[in-house]
Scaffold this active site. Structure first.
Site, PDB file in Angstrom:
ATOM      1  N   ARG A 147       0.835  -1.208   0.000  1.00  0.00           N
ATOM      2  CA  ARG A 147       0.000   0.000   0.000  1.00  0.00           C
ATOM      3  C   ARG A 147       0.866   1.253   0.000  1.00  0.00           C
ATOM      4  O   ARG A 147       0.502   2.268  -0.604  1.00  0.00           O
ATOM      5  CB  ARG A 147      -0.961   0.002   1.185  1.00  0.00           C
ATOM      6  CG  ARG A 147      -1.967   1.139   1.145  1.00  0.00           C
ATOM      7  CD  ARG A 147      -3.015   1.012   2.224  1.00  0.00           C
ATOM      8  NE  ARG A 147      -4.101   0.121   1.850  1.00  0.00           N
ATOM      9  CZ  ARG A 147      -5.260   0.525   1.335  1.00  0.00           C
ATOM     10  NH1 ARG A 147      -5.463   1.809   1.080  1.00  0.00           N
ATOM     11  NH2 ARG A 147      -6.207  -0.341   1.043  1.00  0.00           N
TER      12      ARG A 147
ATOM     13  N   GLU B  60      -9.505   6.244   7.534  1.00  0.00           N
ATOM     14  CA  GLU B  60      -8.076   6.489   7.392  1.00  0.00           C
ATOM     15  C   GLU B  60      -7.696   7.768   6.637  1.00  0.00           C
ATOM     16  O   GLU B  60      -6.739   8.455   7.035  1.00  0.00           O
ATOM     17  CB  GLU B  60      -7.420   5.290   6.692  1.00  0.00           C
ATOM     18  CG  GLU B  60      -7.461   4.018   7.510  1.00  0.00           C
ATOM     19  CD  GLU B  60      -7.086   2.797   6.691  1.00  0.00           C
ATOM     20  OE1 GLU B  60      -6.081   2.151   7.024  1.00  0.00           O
ATOM     21  OE2 GLU B  60      -7.807   2.506   5.711  1.00  0.00           O
TER      22      GLU B  60
END
Length: 804
Positions: A320, A725
């Site tokens: 990621r 997030e």
């Protein structure tokens, strides 16, 4: 508009309702895992036997003295494990290790009638070790070639070397930045019990009950059906309870199986910080090219994450990070290598953003450092490099709704009076010698979905009782983020009933099986889709019953605000409760198991290509700070945020998430100085007295947050977007504002290297460098980022920005 995203009349979603447990939280009535101990008879308490060495071989464990301690019932060791002595999903985390891999590693656990008895028993356990060489820092690991897991490479566009050679401006640099301690209010905790049939029941503070269930079964040698895990609620998680609870729950379950008594395991704060994983720190080495117009031409980088002693989630975190190194910017030629250093530290794990913040911090640091040298303002350099419609990411995913980023950017510029205030800041700085201000604006583009495609599924169970009341259970866990509140609103909307008619039950693996972690910001997307699916199954059956009663086609039946009617709003209607009662007497099923899977995802992790994300969440923040040139101390004067949450399911909850995420990001980037002793491997910041967390004094004095208007997301539940997030990365704006304020102490065009976290001490040294013009130091030469699978590539010519 898709059926999933379409909102009906009288929708409860979108209403600004309080968190479903807010009153319980503030009155102290909310129950957490450890609160259940007082309601359970005969509980034993577990205490770890820790070895205070960074790396050592265990040669003997003697428990005789411990069992002689009054109140000690048993000492658990590897010999007691009936299944497999491993608590990791990669089979590299022995639950009772014979090799100590970090300072404070637990090699045995003592069970006592009281916590004090267990503690004294742990002190009495004799452990002989042979100390081994240790690698504590990521640089030590790189020098020793100590790596673990895969070493992915992200490639896009023309040859990077050719692109750099053809660039008008080439810079290189190095940037090492720290991890972050989760510091949730509730530390790790588990309470395990065994019934008369040997069935194991565990109350656990876990973000992933299914995986806790699987690991416990694995350790005990049982089938998953013989283990039930419930998560009542968590006092914070932030990713730290996605993987780390499993082994602790397994210890408690093992103790319960062996003694026949409930076992409680709760780490105190020092143990929690010493024994559990953090956000990964990174070492980034990079080269970047620009053309004369300030547009990025190429990026060549190597990102090395500090994985700690085992893999945990380091591989997907690294993936990621690579997928977010572009943030909001189009880069034609990209080569980014990733690798995971194996060090003698706690096994680093998931943390809000899951590698995304680390990847994005690299490109934001690059732009912040290069802008003055290129002769552009940082705001203009960022804007010039935004994604445009029709462009795709380095891994091949089209960037949909790129215009929303531009819209949010302009909205922040306008609402914050950015350009007028920039002039005011410049005027202030010109007349102030010892105090300077900075004003910066930064964007966020964050992909929503799990990297691992199989995790993008959710389940739910919805019961409608004969009196019309509704009970829902879903696979997500509540850690204060408001997921349960949103699910109540989704169910009320889908069924067309008032919110007061819906209740929510705790998350349990025997109610909704095979769930994914509540992580990756996907809790509302996955579980909301599943809840809606279950409700629609029930409505489909009720519509047939109501159609007969109302004498209208079933397709014309509408459920709105507790009434059931046909298409004609002025026509006859029936109360929801009456339709439910009719359905029961007609023997119509009034419950359903719902399921949702995110469509359109595909990802080749080996090639680092595909479309791993359902959509991107966007956000923009502008921050103004003031820096004291004598001390490096700073204050955040004002923050303006516009964030894209689609059509919000619950605006109050989402605003709270944006604010909280921003402040947590502020802590990571400016305050939370996580440190290990480089010689002993001991965590030096193991309490609130040594680990600085954001408090009221660090909050922006003027904090303005708004949600982006007209941002419906087709294909997501009721048009919403994830919010957990992405807001954390909005805090880049504060770091960049501090950089600009520090640079203002030097001559125009000063490029400041700023450590992360940018503590007052670090800011002071940046100010000193700017004053002496060292912050603007540029020289020819330098080497390229090291390549994991070959020798370093030497550039022909480049300018090297000072290393942080």
């Amino acid at each position: 508009m898709s059926a999933l995203s379409e909102r009906p009349l009288g929708a409860v979603v979108g209403a600004p309702v309080p968190h479903e447990a807010a009153a319980l939280h503030v009155t102290g009535q909310a129950l957490y895992t450890d609160d259940l101990v007082g309601r359970t008879k005969g509980v034993l308490h577990a205490w770890p036997v820790q070895v205070l060495a960074a790396h050592a071989r265990v040669t003997a464990v003697r428990t005789e003295a411990a069992t002689a301690v009054p109140g000690v019932v048993r000492v658990l060791t590897a010999a007691d494990v009936p299944g497999v002595n491993d608590a990791g999903v990669k089979q590299d985390e022995p639950l009772f290790p014979d090799e100590v891999m970090f300072h404070g590693h637990a090699v045995a656990w003592v069970l006592g009638e009281t916590l004090e008895a267990a503690r004294l028993g742990a002190v009495a356990v004799e452990v002989d070790v042979e100390e081994l060489p240790a690698l504590v820092t990521v640089r030590d690991a790189v020098a020793a070639g100590s790596f673990q897991g895969g070493q992915p490479t992200l490639l896009r566009g023309p040859d990077v070397e050719e692109a750099l050679a053809g660039s008008a401006h080439v810079f290189s640099g190095e940037f090492e930045f720290a991890g972050q301690e989760h510091f949730y209010l509730e530390t790790h905790c588990a309470l395990a019990q065994v019934d008369e049939n040997g069935q194991v029941f565990i109350q656990s503070s876990t973000q992933h009950p299914t995986e806790t269930q699987e690991i416990v079964a694995h350790v005990l040698g049982l089938a998953s059906s013989e283990v039930t895990v419930q998560c009542l609620r968590m006092g914070g998680g932030f990713g730290g309870k996605e993987m780390q609870p499993h082994g602790l729950a397994a210890v408690a379950a093992l103790g319960a199986r062996l003694t026949g008594r409930p076992v409680r395991l709760r780490l105190n704060r020092a143990q929690d910080i010493t024994m559990t994983g953090k956000r990964h720190g990174f070492l980034a080495q990079w080269r970047v090219g620009f053309d004369d117009a300030g547009r990025l031409t190429a990026l060549d980088a190597t990102l090395t994450s500090d994985g700690g002693w085992s893999l945990d989630l380091s591989e997907p975190v690294l993936a990621r990070a690579l997928c977010h190194v572009d943030n909001a910017y189009w880069i034609p030629a990209v080569r980014v290598n990733g690798r995971i250093a194996k060090t003698n530290k706690t096994s680093q794990t998931a943390f809000r953003g899951f590698g995304g913040p680390q990847g994005m911090l690299v490109i934001e640091d690059v732009l912040g450092r290069c802008a003055p040298t290129l002769g552009f303002t940082a705001e203009e350099l960022r804007r010039r490099n935004f994604y445009a419609s029709g462009q795709d990411t380095p891994y091949g995913q089209p960037v949909r709704h790129a215009d929303r980023l531009q819209k949010a950017w302009q909205q922040v510029l306008d609402s914050s009076d950015f350009h007028d205030r920039t002039a005011q800041v410049e005027q202030f700085n010109a007349g102030s010698i010892h105090v300077k201000r900075g004003l910066a604006i930064t964007p966020v583009k964050f992909g929503i979905s799990f990297n691992f495609t199989a995790f993008n599924q959710g389940g739910a169970l919805v019961h409608v009782y004969k009196d019309g009341s509704v009970l829902i259970t879903h696979g997500g866990t509540e850690m204060g983020q408001g997921l349960h509140t949103k699910m109540l609103q989704v169910a009320a909307t889908a069924l067309g009933v008032p919110l007061s008619r819906v209740r929510l039950a705790p998350t349990r693996t025997d109610k909704v099986p095979n769930t994914s972690a509540t992580a990756a910001s996907s809790g509302a997307d996955l579980n909301g889709g599943a809840v809606k699916n279950a409700c629609e199954q029930i409505l489909g059956r009720l519509a047939q019953v109501a159609a007969e009663e109302l004498h209208v086609p079933a397709a014309d039946v509408r459920f709105v605000e507790g009434r059931v009617r046909g298409l004609d709003a002025a026509g006859p209607s029936v109360a929801w409760e009456d339709v439910v009662r009719l359905a029961y007497f007609s023997r119509v099923q009034l419950w359903a198991a719902g399921f949702y899977r995110t469509e359109g995802l595909h990802w080749d992790s080996a090639a680092m290509r595909g479309e791993p994300f359902k959509y991107f969440a966007y956000g923009v923040a502008a921050a103004e700070v003031e820096v004291d040139g004598f001390t490096g101390a700073y204050r955040v004067r004002r923050v303006d945020i516009v964030h894209d949450v689609g059509d919000s399911l619950s605006p109050l909850v989402d605003l709270g998430q944006v604010e909280g995420g921003f402040v947590q990001g502020l802590g990571w980037l400016t305050l939370e100085d996580l440190r290990w002793d480089a010689t002993t491997g001991r965590v030096l910041t193991s309490s609130a007295s040594t680990y600085k967390l954001p408090s009221f004094s660090e909050m922006p004095e003027d904090f303005r947050v708004s949600l982006l208007d007209a941002a419906h997301e087709d294909g997501a539940v009721y048009g919403s977007k994830a919010v957990g997030e992405p807001p954390l990365m909005l805090a880049f704006s504060v770091r960049e504002a501090i950089r600009q304020a520090a640079a203002a102490f030097g001559p125009p065009g000063t490029s400041v290297d700023l450590a992360s976290p940018a503590t007052p001490e670090a800011v002071f040294w940046a100010v000193e460098a700017a004053r002496s013009a060292e912050g603007a130091h540029v020289r020819d030469g330098g080497s390229a980022p090291p390549q994991p699978d070959g020798p370093p590539i030497r550039p022909t010519s480049e300018r090297v920005l000072g290393q942080t």
